[in-house]
Every structure is written in structure tokens, then in C-alpha cells.
Scaffold this motif. Structure first.
Motif, PDB file in Angstrom:
ATOM      1  N   PHE A 159       0.815  -1.215   0.000  1.00  0.00           N
ATOM      2  CA  PHE A 159       0.000   0.000   0.000  1.00  0.00           C
ATOM      3  C   PHE A 159       0.853   1.272   0.000  1.00  0.00           C
ATOM      4  O   PHE A 159       0.318   2.378  -0.036  1.00  0.00           O
ATOM      5  CB  PHE A 159      -0.938   0.002   1.209  1.00  0.00           C
ATOM      6  CG  PHE A 159      -1.888  -1.158   1.219  1.00  0.00           C
ATOM      7  CD1 PHE A 159      -2.953  -1.208   0.332  1.00  0.00           C
ATOM      8  CD2 PHE A 159      -1.704  -2.227   2.088  1.00  0.00           C
ATOM      9  CE1 PHE A 159      -3.827  -2.287   0.324  1.00  0.00           C
ATOM     10  CE2 PHE A 159      -2.573  -3.297   2.093  1.00  0.00           C
ATOM     11  CZ  PHE A 159      -3.640  -3.338   1.202  1.00  0.00           C
ATOM     12  N   ASP A 160       2.173   1.095   0.035  1.00  0.00           N
ATOM     13  CA  ASP A 160       3.099   2.237  -0.032  1.00  0.00           C
ATOM     14  C   ASP A 160       3.671   2.422  -1.430  1.00  0.00           C
ATOM     15  O   ASP A 160       4.676   3.118  -1.603  1.00  0.00           O
ATOM     16  CB  ASP A 160       4.261   2.045   0.952  1.00  0.00           C
ATOM     17  CG  ASP A 160       3.802   2.022   2.397  1.00  0.00           C
ATOM     18  OD1 ASP A 160       2.897   2.809   2.722  1.00  0.00           O
ATOM     19  OD2 ASP A 160       4.331   1.216   3.180  1.00  0.00           O
ATOM     20  N   GLN A 161       3.049   1.844  -2.438  1.00  0.00           N
ATOM     21  CA  GLN A 161       3.631   1.850  -3.771  1.00  0.00           C
ATOM     22  C   GLN A 161       3.811   3.258  -4.324  1.00  0.00           C
ATOM     23  O   GLN A 161       4.806   3.548  -4.990  1.00  0.00           O
ATOM     24  CB  GLN A 161       2.776   1.021  -4.736  1.00  0.00           C
ATOM     25  CG  GLN A 161       3.376   0.921  -6.131  1.00  0.00           C
ATOM     26  CD  GLN A 161       2.644  -0.045  -7.028  1.00  0.00           C
ATOM     27  OE1 GLN A 161       1.743  -0.757  -6.581  1.00  0.00           O
ATOM     28  NE2 GLN A 161       3.015  -0.101  -8.299  1.00  0.00           N
ATOM     29  N   ILE A 162       2.871   4.172  -4.057  1.00  0.00           N
ATOM     30  CA  ILE A 162       2.974   5.533  -4.590  1.00  0.00           C
ATOM     31  C   ILE A 162       4.230   6.219  -4.067  1.00  0.00           C
ATOM     32  O   ILE A 162       4.971   6.856  -4.825  1.00  0.00           O
ATOM     33  CB  ILE A 162       1.718   6.351  -4.228  1.00  0.00           C
ATOM     34  CG1 ILE A 162       0.483   5.757  -4.906  1.00  0.00           C
ATOM     35  CG2 ILE A 162       1.888   7.807  -4.645  1.00  0.00           C
ATOM     36  CD1 ILE A 162      -0.810   6.480  -4.565  1.00  0.00           C
ATOM     37  N   ARG A 163       4.512   6.071  -2.782  1.00  0.00           N
ATOM     38  CA  ARG A 163       5.721   6.678  -2.213  1.00  0.00           C
ATOM     39  C   ARG A 163       6.968   5.921  -2.664  1.00  0.00           C
ATOM     40  O   ARG A 163       7.995   6.526  -2.975  1.00  0.00           O
ATOM     41  CB  ARG A 163       5.658   6.660  -0.690  1.00  0.00           C
ATOM     42  CG  ARG A 163       4.473   7.362  -0.087  1.00  0.00           C
ATOM     43  CD  ARG A 163       4.590   7.385   1.425  1.00  0.00           C
ATOM     44  NE  ARG A 163       3.369   7.834   2.065  1.00  0.00           N
ATOM     45  CZ  ARG A 163       3.263   8.122   3.352  1.00  0.00           C
ATOM     46  NH1 ARG A 163       4.319   8.000   4.136  1.00  0.00           N
ATOM     47  NH2 ARG A 163       2.118   8.527   3.866  1.00  0.00           N
ATOM     48  N   LEU A 164       6.855   4.595  -2.698  1.00  0.00           N
ATOM     49  CA  LEU A 164       8.013   3.761  -3.004  1.00  0.00           C
ATOM     50  C   LEU A 164       8.550   4.039  -4.401  1.00  0.00           C
ATOM     51  O   LEU A 164       9.769   4.145  -4.595  1.00  0.00           O
ATOM     52  CB  LEU A 164       7.626   2.286  -2.855  1.00  0.00           C
ATOM     53  CG  LEU A 164       8.747   1.260  -3.017  1.00  0.00           C
ATOM     54  CD1 LEU A 164       9.773   1.417  -1.900  1.00  0.00           C
ATOM     55  CD2 LEU A 164       8.180  -0.160  -3.018  1.00  0.00           C
ATOM     56  N   GLU A 165       7.664   4.173  -5.397  1.00  0.00           N
ATOM     57  CA  GLU A 165       8.138   4.350  -6.760  1.00  0.00           C
ATOM     58  C   GLU A 165       8.796   5.706  -6.969  1.00  0.00           C
ATOM     59  O   GLU A 165       9.638   5.851  -7.857  1.00  0.00           O
ATOM     60  CB  GLU A 165       6.992   4.142  -7.750  1.00  0.00           C
ATOM     61  CG  GLU A 165       5.876   5.152  -7.667  1.00  0.00           C
ATOM     62  CD  GLU A 165       4.779   4.865  -8.683  1.00  0.00           C
ATOM     63  OE1 GLU A 165       4.906   3.854  -9.406  1.00  0.00           O
ATOM     64  OE2 GLU A 165       3.810   5.650  -8.750  1.00  0.00           O
ATOM     65  N   ARG A 166       8.442   6.709  -6.197  1.00  0.00           N
ATOM     66  CA  ARG A 166       9.118   8.002  -6.320  1.00  0.00           C
ATOM     67  C   ARG A 166      10.557   7.920  -5.833  1.00  0.00           C
ATOM     68  O   ARG A 166      11.400   8.720  -6.232  1.00  0.00           O
ATOM     69  CB  ARG A 166       8.362   9.073  -5.527  1.00  0.00           C
ATOM     70  CG  ARG A 166       7.051   9.484  -6.146  1.00  0.00           C
ATOM     71  CD  ARG A 166       6.565  10.802  -5.570  1.00  0.00           C
ATOM     72  NE  ARG A 166       6.118  10.684  -4.201  1.00  0.00           N
ATOM     73  CZ  ARG A 166       4.856  10.514  -3.822  1.00  0.00           C
ATOM     74  NH1 ARG A 166       3.917  10.419  -4.745  1.00  0.00           N
ATOM     75  NH2 ARG A 166       4.524  10.440  -2.553  1.00  0.00           N
TER      76      ARG A 166
END
Length: 748
Positions: free
Chosen positions: A720-727
Motif C-alpha cells: 500500500f506504499d507503492q505511490i511513495r516507493l516508486e518516487r
């Protein structure tokens, strides 16, 4: 330069200035501020954008004018007639006064005595000229004293020219070139459409390549592949000519292919827009940020001026054909052009210095004949201009970059964002008349409201506590713009949700509305399905996604920018081992509990009995900060705190304890770092409990390990942290880390 006091940032309870009914700050009496020309200096590029022909010129008085002056000394009747004529020549006549044309029945001067402060004192001539030139205003007086004087013939010709222009625009639309404004507001939404929109299920059916690693995706039919070949791209002719003149004067060569024109075409489609990959001005993205800002300002002006033209045209028709007009209204014809209240555009911004930048540009982009007079410009410059400088009460003092001569230890983006007046509590109404712009207008007579979420929340709270107050001026907002949403996310995003929920509600009072000319979809309670919402920011988070998906229900559809990220790991300058540990969570509601459980069972036992101190726990949200603090207390751990609510004296003490090893663990929040950008010394081990929203913070925090013995960083994440992780690690690596059977990943 002497040391200035600053307003503290973070989330300590500030001394919030009280906002008056017109949006100004209630000042103490007898408080005097100096108008300095250094505060706003002239810009030659901006001055050259204004045509010489549009400057206010002196007119020879007519015989009738001289007669009134002569007779004025002989009796009150003629004296009153002369004063009335002066008001007419300044664009303030009673005959011109209607809902969309002239100044309010309540004079601004009645409020100046108690609210304006130093505005009662006449500013120095050179200071005032500096202010007006910087804002792109030529020949404008602050409160109408220097407005252009015209004789009878000039006045009548001006009115005839204005009416001719209105009717010309109507003729163009009737010829088949119908504006997006007319199509959008003229659509009669059906009950079936309302039911479908209420389900909040969006299918993005098309995509168009945008900038590098970005693409636009949208619902409904694709409209971006075909170039907008309408004259002026849908702008009113006067707006288009003025904007093109400024563009060419500033060195632009191809307006059609400019980023501003492309984004304006998006805005002019009246679809909801989500662009959270906009590089802001404080991150070396001045060109991109300015072009986007110019586009939504031009769209807002176009909407406001078309609304006024429509109402004026219908007023003229009704005056000439009263009986026919009444029958047309009763039969549901073209005279339905009103909302509940006048304000149509709401711009939400995080800080006063950003609002100053937007309103300054708004004035510059307004055609010259519509800003012969800009009221309360000096007052606005005082309230939103340079303001007070920063200075932290520790060894890393943020010096005023405009005059200290000392290089600040803070990053350049921090200085650029918080330079000027960084107050986050403001609200100002802006009214456009035929020849003037009125700042600090009453909210109910304004065309546009520029506010911070906190400023609006204060007004909403007052309306809930006091029955005589209300926020019905939010009932007819047709364009909502949330700019710099990433900065607002560092304040309190729940304020934005509350404000949006208050938009387009049925008003509690009538407020002088003409029910007979009300658009039907206002009366049906469908206004929220016509509101265009534009959300702009530097990064995307789940809160912004939720707002866009659940509160933006425009029947036209949605457009959003999707980006592929390269990651920011190369900006980590030290040879640190970065260990990413994935924990499992069944749903987003269980993710917080799963994160805490993983920390308490897998991570904390390793550091609990460690002799070595210098352990930094970096935490993104205050909610997680409180949970970890309570857990460490229950374990009798040696720790200190550095959060957004921590007192300055406690922060200084905690930093010393941590550096000297008296406290083994320090809890540090993202928002505390956003508002202070501390460089923490004594760090030996870094545990990132939750990834930061702002990707640039990751290398800043990891680079603080420089000089430690271990050089190890541990990061906890879930799917669920994918948005932050990909940045941070890049889109490709993030997808692999989320879907892989392995749960531990290392970067060196």
C-alpha cells in the motif's frame, strides 16, 4: 540587517490573525507600516507588456464639466451633481451599478478606518509607483482617486463599445462557434447521469503522451488529439489579445505549442483535472509552474468575464422586452443565468507568499481596460508581500536571504518556498467590474475568492457557532483550483476535504438572489456535478486521490497525469546499505497495525539491548509518531522527540542529548523536517518507519548518516506504499518489490 522576528512554522498553536469580513487582517489602531519601494521593485519585462495606448490619459474638461464646477460653489444641489458626475467618470455611477458591474453599496472606506492600519497614511509617490508597476497596473489609483477622467462623449462611447462587444460575442456564438462555457453550463443533466456519477466509478479509456515519462489519461471521449482551432482557443478576444501581447513581449515565439496553451485547452474542456507531477517554482521548476498558473488564471478570468457578459446581455434584453423576457423566463428560456451567489471561482493556496504571486499575476493578465483602477493594492502588498523573515532559535539560523549577506544552511527549495510572508491563514475576495479590480471585496459581491484551507475552515467554524454568520458564498462555486497541494498536505489535508464538502450546498439565506433567473440545475441541487475541480501539486498521495475520486463529480469527466518515476537513489551520496523490509497487510485499513506489529516484533528487539545509541526513527505521519512514542514509553526505552508539536526549547535539548548519546533513540517526523530542515548530528543507525511523502527528503535523511560507523538504513514498506516507493526507488523497481516472493531488498 537587524534580526527580525518570524512566525513559527510547524503545528504549534500559532497566533492566527483575525480575518475581517472582506478578507483583510484586523489590525491594531495607530499601527503604522512603511511603504518601501524595495519591497516590490519594477520589472522591465512586465512593464513592457502593457500597451502605451492603454495608459490613463488626461482629458480636456468639457463645457458641461466646467459649468458644474462653477455652479458647485453656489449651491448644494449643483455640488452634489458635480460629485455624482465625478463618480460616474470613475466608473462608480449608480446607473451602472448592478450585480456584475460596479462597486458595492457598502463603501470600502467605511472599513479602512478600523482595518487598513497604515493605509490611512498617504504612501510615498515612488513606493506607490513601484507597487503599481510591479503589478502591471498603469495609471491606477489605490482607491479610485487617480482613475481615468472621461467626458460625456467618451463615457457614452465606452458604454456603446462595451455593449457592442457583448453583442458581438453573442453573435459569434450564434454563428456556430459556441464557447465551452456555454456548452458546459447549458447542458441539462438527467437523473440517469446523476445516478451514474454518484456511483463514483471512473473508467479511463484513452491516453495521450505528455512530457517525458508522463501521459494524460481520461474518461469519456478523447478531446486532446485534435488541436483546438477555435479563434483565441476559446478565450474572449480581449483576453487573448492581451495574453498574446504579454507572451510575445516576454520572448515567446509559438504560443500554440506552449505548455500554457496546452494546459489551458485542458482547463477549457471543463473536465476535472489532476496533475500531481508539476515541478514547483521552489524546485527549479519556475517555467513549468508559471505556465500552469497562467493557464488556470486565464481560464478563471475567461469564465468570470463570460458570466458577466451573459448577465449583462440578458439584463439589456429584459430591459428592452420586459413582457417577452418574463414569458421566456417562465418557459425556461435563455434568461436563466444566475446561481445562488456571485462568487464563481475558488483558489485554495497554502501560504500568503504564494497567494501574493498568484494575485499579482492575475492582475497582470487582466486586460488593461479592465484594470484602470485596482483598489486596495497597497493594502494587499502589505498583507501578502515581503512579510517577516525566518530565523530559527538554534545554531542553524535562517537568515533573510534578501539582505543578510550570509549564506543560509537551509536548502534552496526551503528558502524559495518560505521566503516572503509564509503565513497560512488568509482569505481575500476579488471583484471585477467593467474598468476596475477590487481587492478585499465583500465575499458575497466577489467573483473570485483566494484563500488558504485554514482561512476557510475558520469561517466555516464561525458559521457553525454563530447563527447570524454563514458561508453561503461557497454555494455557487463553478471552478475550484487547489494549487500546491503537496504543501497543503504538509499542513492539514482534512481542511481541504471539509471545504470541498461545503461547496455547492443549498444556501441558508436568500442573499438577494433572483430566483426567477436561477439555473435549473442549481435549484435541483445538482451544482456539484457542474463544478470543475483542478488539483495541482508536486506529488500524489492517497488523500489527493480520494478527493479526486470521491468529491470531484463533474459530468464532463476526468483527466489526470500519470507519471513513470526514475527514482532518487542516485542522490544518496554516501555508501550506505539501504535494506527494504516488506511486511504483509490484507487491506489499507490494517496497514498501520501491521506496520506497528512488524516493528515491535522484528525491528525493535534488535535495537532494544544495543549498547550503541544514535538510532534515528523517521516517521511520516503524526498518528504513527504517537503510536511509536507510546510503545517506547511502555518499554522504558531511552528516547527523545522531535515532532511538529514539540516546543523549541525541547527540540534544542533533544538534539543535544541525542548528539551526546544521553538518549539512544530520536523520533523525527516528516512535517517537522518540512518546516525546519534540521541536520541531525550523532546519527549512527537510521530506521525509516514509513517512507516520506516528499521524495527529496529521503536522500537528505540518509545522507545524515555520513560519519557513522555502520552506514545502515532500514526501510519498512507494504504494497500500500507503492505511490511513495516508486518516487524513491523508481516505478520499475517498486513494482518488482511489491510483487516479488522475497520480502527483503538491498540497495547500496
Amino acid at each position: 540587517m537587524g534580526k527580525r522576528n518570524r512566525q513559527k512554522h510547524g503545528f504549534k498553536k500559532p497566533k492566527t490573525p483575525e480575518i475581517a469580513e472582506d478578507g483583510g487582517i484586523l489590525r491594531k489602531k495607530n499601527k503604522v507600516k512603511e511603504h518601501t519601494s524595495q519591497r516590490i521593485s519594477p520589472d522591465r519585462a512586465e512593464l513592457s507588456s502593457v500597451d502605451d495606448d492603454d495608459a490613463a490619459a488626461y482629458k480636456e474638461p468639457t463645457a458641461y464639466h466646467n459649468l458644474l464646477v462653477t455652479l458647485g460653489s453656489g449651491g448644494k444641489y449643483f455640488s452634489d451633481a458635480y460629485r455624482r458626475r465625478q463618480r460616474e467618470e470613475e466608473g462608480k455611477s449608480d446607473s451602472e451599478e448592478n450585480e456584475y458591474d460596479d462597486s458595492d453599496s457598502l463603501s470600502e472606506s467605511g472599513q479602512d478606518d478600523s482595518e487598513r492600519g497604515s493605509d490611512d497614511e498617504s504612501p510615498k509617490v515612488d513606493a506607490w509607483e513601484s507597487i503599481t508597476e510591479k503589478f502591471g497596473v498603469v495609471g491606477a489609483g489605490e482607491d479610485g482617486e487617480d482613475a481615468e477622467m472621461e467626458n460625456d462623449l467618451d463615457t457614452s462611447e465606452s458604454e456603446q463599445e462595451y455593449e457592442s462587444q457583448v453583442h458581438f460575442n453573442a453573435a459569434v456564438e450564434a454563428s456556430g462557434c459556441v464557447s465551452s462555457y456555454t456548452v458546459h453550463l447549458g447542458h441539462q443533466i438527467s437523473k440517469g447521469e446523476v445516478d451514474e456519477l454518484s456511483k463514483k466509478r471512473w473508467k479511463y479509456k484513452w491516453e495521450v503522451s505528455a512530457a517525458e515519462n508522463c501521459k494524460w489519461v481520461g474518461t469519456g471521449e478523447c478531446f486532446m488529439k485534435d488541436d483546438n482551432l477555435k479563434p483565441g482557443y476559446g478565450l474572449k478576444p480581449s483576453l487573448y489579445r492581451h495574453r498574446l501581447n504579454i507572451y510575445e513581449t516576454s520572448g515567446g515565439s509559438d504560443f500554440h505549442m506552449s505548455k500554457e496553451r496546452l494546459f489551458f485547452s485542458l482547463c477549457n474542456s471543463y473536465r476535472d483535472i489532476l496533475n500531481c507531477s508539476k515541478r514547483p517554482f521552489y524546485h527549479k521548476g519556475h517555467g513549468e509552474d508559471s505556465s500552469t498558473m497562467d493557464a488556470y488564471i486565464m481560464h478563471s478570468l475567461n469564465h468570470i468575464f463570460r458570466t458577466r457578459d451573459l448577465v449583462t446581455r440578458n439584463d439589456t434584453k429584459m430591459a428592452k422586452h420586459q413582457e417577452t423576457a418574463k414569458n421566456e423566463i417562465l418557459s425556461g428560456g435563455e434568461f436563466l443565468d444566475h446561481g445562488f451567489t456571485r462568487p464563481k471561482v475558488l483558489i485554495l493556496l497554502p501560504l500568503r507568499n504564494i497567494a501574493f504571486r498568484v494575485v499579482k499575476r492575475l492582475i497582470q493578465l487582466t486586460p488593461t481596460n479592465h484594470k484602470v483602477n485596482v483598489e486596495s493594492l497597497g493594502r494587499f502588498s502589505d498583507d501578502f508581500g515581503a512579510g517577516e523573515a525566518h530565523d530559527n532559535e538554534d545554531d542553524e539560523v535562517f537568515q533573510d536571504v534578501r539582505g543578510s549577506g550570509q549564506k543560509s544552511s537551509k536548502p534552496t527549495d526551503f528558502r524559495a518556498l518560505f521566503d516572503g510572508n509564509p503565513d497560512d491563514h488568509f482569505m481575500v475576495g476579488i471583484k471585477f467590474t467593467r474598468k476596475s479590480i477590487k481587492l478585499y471585496s465583500d465575499f458575497y459581491t466577489s467573483d473570485m475568492i483566494v484563500a488558504s484551507p485554514l482561512g476557510l475552515i475558520t469561517k466555516i467554524g464561525e458559521a457553525e457557532r454563530e447563527k447570524e454568520k454563514d458561508v453561503d458564498y461557497l454555494s455557487s462555486i463553478e471552478i475550484l483550483i487547489v494549487d500546491h497541494a503537496d504543501v497543503i498536505a504538509m499542513q492539514n489535508w482534512s481542511h481541504v476535504n471539509t471545504v470541498v464538502e461545503k461547496l455547492n450546498c443549498l444556501p441558508s439565506k436568500q442573499h438577494g438572489m433572483d430566483v426567477m433567473r436561477m439555473r435549473q440545475w442549481y435549484l435541483d441541487g445538482y451544482a456539484r456535478f457542474y463544478r470543475q475541480s483542478i488539483v495541482l501539486g508536486y506529488f500524489l498521495n492517497p488523500d489527493m486521490n480520494a478527493l479526486f475520486n470521491h468529491h470531484c463529480l463533474n459530468y464532463e469527466g476526468k483527466v489526470k497525469l500519470v507519471s513513470v518515476y526514475k527514482g532518487i537513489l542516485p542522490k544518496v551520496l554516501i555508501q550506505a546499505r539501504q535494506i527494504y523490509e516488506r511486511f504483509d497487510a490484507d487491506s489499507i485499513a490494517e496497514a498501520d497495525d501491521a506496520r506497528l506489529e512488524h516493528f515491535t516484533k522484528k525491528v525493535f528487539p534488535k535495537i532494544k539491548d544495543s549498547i550503541q545509541g544514535g538510532i534515528m526513527l523517521f516517521i511520516s505521519s503524526y498518528f504513527e509518531f504517537v503510536r511509536i512514542r507510546n510503545f517506547l514509553k511502555s518499554q522504558n526505552a531511552s528516547f527523545c522527540l522531535l515532532g511538529e508539536y514539540t516546543k523549541q526549547s525541547d527540540i534544542s535539548r533533544s538534539r543535544v542529548w541525542f548528539f551526546e548519546g544521553k538518549k539512544k533513540i530520536m523520533l523525527y517526523t516528516e512535517r517537522a523536517h518540512f518546516y525546519h530542515r534540521y541536520k541531525i548530528r550523532g546519527m549512527q543507525n537510521l530506521i525509516i518507519y514509513s517512507l516520506p511523502e516528499r521524495k527529496e527528503f529521503y536522500p537528505e535523511i540518509v545522507n545524515m548518516l555520513e560519519g557513522s560507523h555502520d552506514l545502515t538504513c532500514t526501510v519498512l514498506f507494504s504494497r500500500f506504499d507503492q505511490i511513495r516507493l516508486e518516487r524513491i526507488v523508481g516505478s520499475t523497481a517498486a513494482k518488482r518489490m511489491i510483487t516479488s516472493e522475497k520480502s527483503v531488498f538491498a540497495f547500496c
